[in-house]
Scaffold this motif. Sequence first.
Motif, PDB file in Angstrom:
ATOM      1  N   LEU A   1      74.362  41.542  14.443  1.00 15.28           N
ATOM      2  CA  LEU A   1      74.302  40.774  15.692  1.00 15.28           C
ATOM      3  C   LEU A   1      75.702  40.521  16.241  1.00 15.28           C
ATOM      4  CD1 LEU A   1      71.552  38.195  14.652  1.00 15.28           C
ATOM      5  CD2 LEU A   1      71.282  40.076  16.280  1.00 15.28           C
ATOM      6  N   GLU A   2      76.641  40.225  15.347  1.00 17.74           N
ATOM      7  CA  GLU A   2      78.027  40.031  15.767  1.00 17.74           C
ATOM      8  C   GLU A   2      78.599  41.307  16.369  1.00 17.74           C
ATOM      9  OE1 GLU A   2      80.039  38.766  12.261  1.00 17.74           O
ATOM     10  OE2 GLU A   2      79.587  36.636  12.558  1.00 17.74           O
ATOM     11  N   GLU A   3      78.232  42.453  15.797  1.00 13.39           N
ATOM     12  CA  GLU A   3      78.760  43.719  16.292  1.00 13.39           C
ATOM     13  C   GLU A   3      78.325  43.961  17.737  1.00 13.39           C
ATOM     14  OE1 GLU A   3      79.446  47.798  14.176  1.00 13.39           O
ATOM     15  OE2 GLU A   3      77.328  47.714  14.775  1.00 13.39           O
ATOM     16  N   TYR A   4      77.063  43.669  18.042  1.00 17.17           N
ATOM     17  CA  TYR A   4      76.601  43.856  19.423  1.00 17.17           C
ATOM     18  C   TYR A   4      77.390  42.963  20.376  1.00 17.17           C
ATOM     19  CZ  TYR A   4      73.591  44.662  23.410  1.00 17.17           C
ATOM     20  OH  TYR A   4      73.133  45.023  24.653  1.00 17.17           O
TER      21      TYR A   4
ATOM     22  N   TYR B   1      80.342  41.751  19.938  1.00 15.88           N
ATOM     23  CA  TYR B   1      81.734  42.220  19.957  1.00 15.88           C
ATOM     24  C   TYR B   1      81.912  43.333  20.985  1.00 15.88           C
ATOM     25  CZ  TYR B   1      85.516  45.293  18.195  1.00 15.88           C
ATOM     26  OH  TYR B   1      86.597  46.127  18.080  1.00 15.88           O
ATOM     27  N   VAL B   2      81.020  44.339  20.949  1.00 16.58           N
ATOM     28  CA  VAL B   2      81.150  45.467  21.872  1.00 16.58           C
ATOM     29  C   VAL B   2      80.757  45.036  23.285  1.00 16.58           C
ATOM     30  CG1 VAL B   2      80.468  47.847  22.345  1.00 16.58           C
ATOM     31  CG2 VAL B   2      80.705  47.074  19.983  1.00 16.58           C
ATOM     32  N   TYR B   3      79.773  44.173  23.399  1.00 19.82           N
ATOM     33  CA  TYR B   3      79.404  43.687  24.727  1.00 19.82           C
ATOM     34  C   TYR B   3      80.581  42.959  25.373  1.00 19.82           C
ATOM     35  CZ  TYR B   3      77.335  41.055  28.472  1.00 19.82           C
ATOM     36  OH  TYR B   3      77.089  40.516  29.712  1.00 19.82           O
ATOM     37  N   HIS B   4      81.292  42.176  24.600  1.00 16.56           N
ATOM     38  CA  HIS B   4      82.463  41.468  25.111  1.00 16.56           C
ATOM     39  C   HIS B   4      83.498  42.469  25.628  1.00 16.56           C
ATOM     40  CE1 HIS B   4      85.413  38.185  25.387  1.00 16.56           C
ATOM     41  NE2 HIS B   4      86.284  39.030  24.861  1.00 16.56           N
TER      42      HIS B   4
ATOM     43  N   VAL C   1      82.963  51.068  28.480  1.00 17.71           N
ATOM     44  CA  VAL C   1      81.738  50.936  27.694  1.00 17.71           C
ATOM     45  C   VAL C   1      80.541  51.131  28.625  1.00 17.71           C
ATOM     46  CG1 VAL C   1      80.410  49.526  26.092  1.00 17.71           C
ATOM     47  CG2 VAL C   1      82.902  49.249  26.217  1.00 17.71           C
ATOM     48  N   ARG C   2      79.820  52.221  28.423  1.00 16.84           N
ATOM     49  CA  ARG C   2      78.681  52.519  29.292  1.00 16.84           C
ATOM     50  C   ARG C   2      77.351  52.188  28.640  1.00 16.84           C
ATOM     51  NH1 ARG C   2      79.892  55.648  33.370  1.00 16.84           N
ATOM     52  NH2 ARG C   2      78.277  54.365  34.326  1.00 16.84           N
ATOM     53  N   GLY C   3      77.360  51.931  27.349  1.00 19.66           N
ATOM     54  CA  GLY C   3      76.126  51.587  26.662  1.00 19.66           C
ATOM     55  C   GLY C   3      76.398  51.244  25.213  1.00 19.66           C
ATOM     56  N   ILE C   4      75.438  50.535  24.604  1.00 16.10           N
ATOM     57  CA  ILE C   4      75.559  50.107  23.207  1.00 16.10           C
ATOM     58  C   ILE C   4      74.287  50.504  22.471  1.00 16.10           C
ATOM     59  CG2 ILE C   4      75.951  48.162  21.643  1.00 16.10           C
ATOM     60  CD1 ILE C   4      77.154  46.627  24.009  1.00 16.10           C
ATOM     61  N   VAL C   5      74.460  51.105  21.302  1.00 18.05           N
ATOM     62  CA  VAL C   5      73.342  51.474  20.429  1.00 18.05           C
ATOM     63  C   VAL C   5      73.550  50.750  19.100  1.00 18.05           C
ATOM     64  CG1 VAL C   5      72.107  53.352  19.284  1.00 18.05           C
ATOM     65  CG2 VAL C   5      73.110  53.717  21.556  1.00 18.05           C
ATOM     66  N   PRO C   6      72.977  49.560  18.947  1.00 16.35           N
ATOM     67  CA  PRO C   6      73.160  48.810  17.707  1.00 16.35           C
ATOM     68  C   PRO C   6      72.171  49.242  16.619  1.00 16.35           C
ATOM     69  CG  PRO C   6      71.839  47.529  19.211  1.00 16.35           C
ATOM     70  CD  PRO C   6      72.202  48.814  19.940  1.00 16.35           C
TER      71      PRO C   6
ATOM     72  N   LEU D   1      69.190  39.381  19.592  1.00 11.14           N
ATOM     73  CA  LEU D   1      70.227  40.135  20.298  1.00 11.14           C
ATOM     74  C   LEU D   1      70.545  39.497  21.643  1.00 11.14           C
ATOM     75  CD1 LEU D   1      69.603  43.991  19.940  1.00 11.14           C
ATOM     76  CD2 LEU D   1      71.531  42.686  19.078  1.00 11.14           C
ATOM     77  N   ASN D   2      69.648  38.626  22.106  1.00 11.09           N
ATOM     78  CA  ASN D   2      69.847  37.937  23.382  1.00 11.09           C
ATOM     79  C   ASN D   2      69.921  38.928  24.537  1.00 11.09           C
ATOM     80  OD1 ASN D   2      70.178  35.794  25.161  1.00 11.09           O
ATOM     81  ND2 ASN D   2      72.400  35.700  24.877  1.00 11.09           N
ATOM     82  N   VAL D   3      68.947  39.843  24.561  1.00 14.03           N
ATOM     83  CA  VAL D   3      68.924  40.850  25.623  1.00 14.03           C
ATOM     84  C   VAL D   3      67.660  40.758  26.465  1.00 14.03           C
ATOM     85  CG1 VAL D   3      70.377  42.499  24.404  1.00 14.03           C
ATOM     86  CG2 VAL D   3      67.909  42.568  24.077  1.00 14.03           C
ATOM     87  N   ILE D   4      66.917  39.688  26.318  1.00 13.22           N
ATOM     88  CA  ILE D   4      65.662  39.563  27.057  1.00 13.22           C
ATOM     89  C   ILE D   4      65.906  38.768  28.324  1.00 13.22           C
ATOM     90  CG2 ILE D   4      63.268  38.792  26.987  1.00 13.22           C
ATOM     91  CD1 ILE D   4      63.320  39.156  23.988  1.00 13.22           C
TER      92      ILE D   4
END
Length: 380
Positions: A92-95, A97-100, A115-120, A138-141
Amino acid sequence: MPSSEFLPSSHPPILDTHIHLFTEERFPHLNWLTSDSPLYANHSAPEYMKCIPPALKPYHRGFVFVETDCRYTDPPEHASTTDLSKAWEHVLEEYSYVYHISQFDEAPITGRIPVRGIVPWAPVHLGPAMLDRYLELLNVIGGVTLEAHTGRVKQRKSMLKGFRQLLQNKPRGTMLTDEFVEGLKWIGKKGLIFEVGVDTRGTGLWQLEELVALLEKLGDEVPTLVINHLCKPNFHIPPFELPSHPTFLTYSTLLQQISTYPTTMMKLSGIFSELPPLPSNPKDVISHIYPWVSLAFDLFTPERIIWGSDWPVCNVNYQGSQVRKSSLSASIRNADAWGAWAGLTDWILNELEKEGKINGVNTRGIWGGNGARVYGVDWW
């Protein structure tokens, strides 16, 4: 071999669909990283951007981050939200981190956010109910990022392109459980992709056999599956032995069965780290790679091939002196593995075009258009 002026003054736009980022504070959270690893160093977004040759920077349109195999534990079925957050803390931290990074880091040449996309990672092996709970964490909803003051607001949801759970180091049967199968169906219903990471040389061809069996179980509910690194084939086999070698023949047969499913894609990536030690003659690098790559194009067709660098793993076993001596292009002669792989790809695509297997439109797709379509990335 290509001439020194092979790379033209213009180049198709590049979407790098496979990179990893990790910095010192994240070292303890990676399953595979040890202090004696050649990758035991900071690999940040700025470091990544530095590795792109100046001649190619104007054509670089960003990257897709792919998870780095963080540590996690499997929670009990009825675990509390607090327990789930603890079990999946590092992924969860990794997502986040990259989102930031996607909100604050800009490509130094184009001025565009790289960064065009993230695949966690995701707990696909635990089935849809756990995946629902993971997605909430993931807090993506629906929610919009709090970094509105940057002027580059992106929804966390829009950055999520799919999931990967490395299969190359998992025991037999992992991808054939009911939970895993239903988990992949869940991913497909969400309109997301799944990255398939298997290793046919290091782990065995049985992984492709299981992938075929998995596709049969999924039936008409196969999500978009992006197969990483040509399935890590056995480049150690001498090229002259390939036409009759049982490993190559079995690999070809299984890959043909996989390719019949139209939502399977092949990622042209992860080559250098799999090569054996080779003599100084640069033709040996080409001869070990080309038959496997050509086979992938024959089976999946150019529209289902996408390009990735696998940075920074591409630097492992990178035989820079051999690749540079090949004069793939003057602009990348002194580049590191990223630039050399880009130059080598240009050479491979040129050879495939000479053979009538691809055309200029296909080339643009392989460098970026296909990946943009698969990952849902705006393209320009």
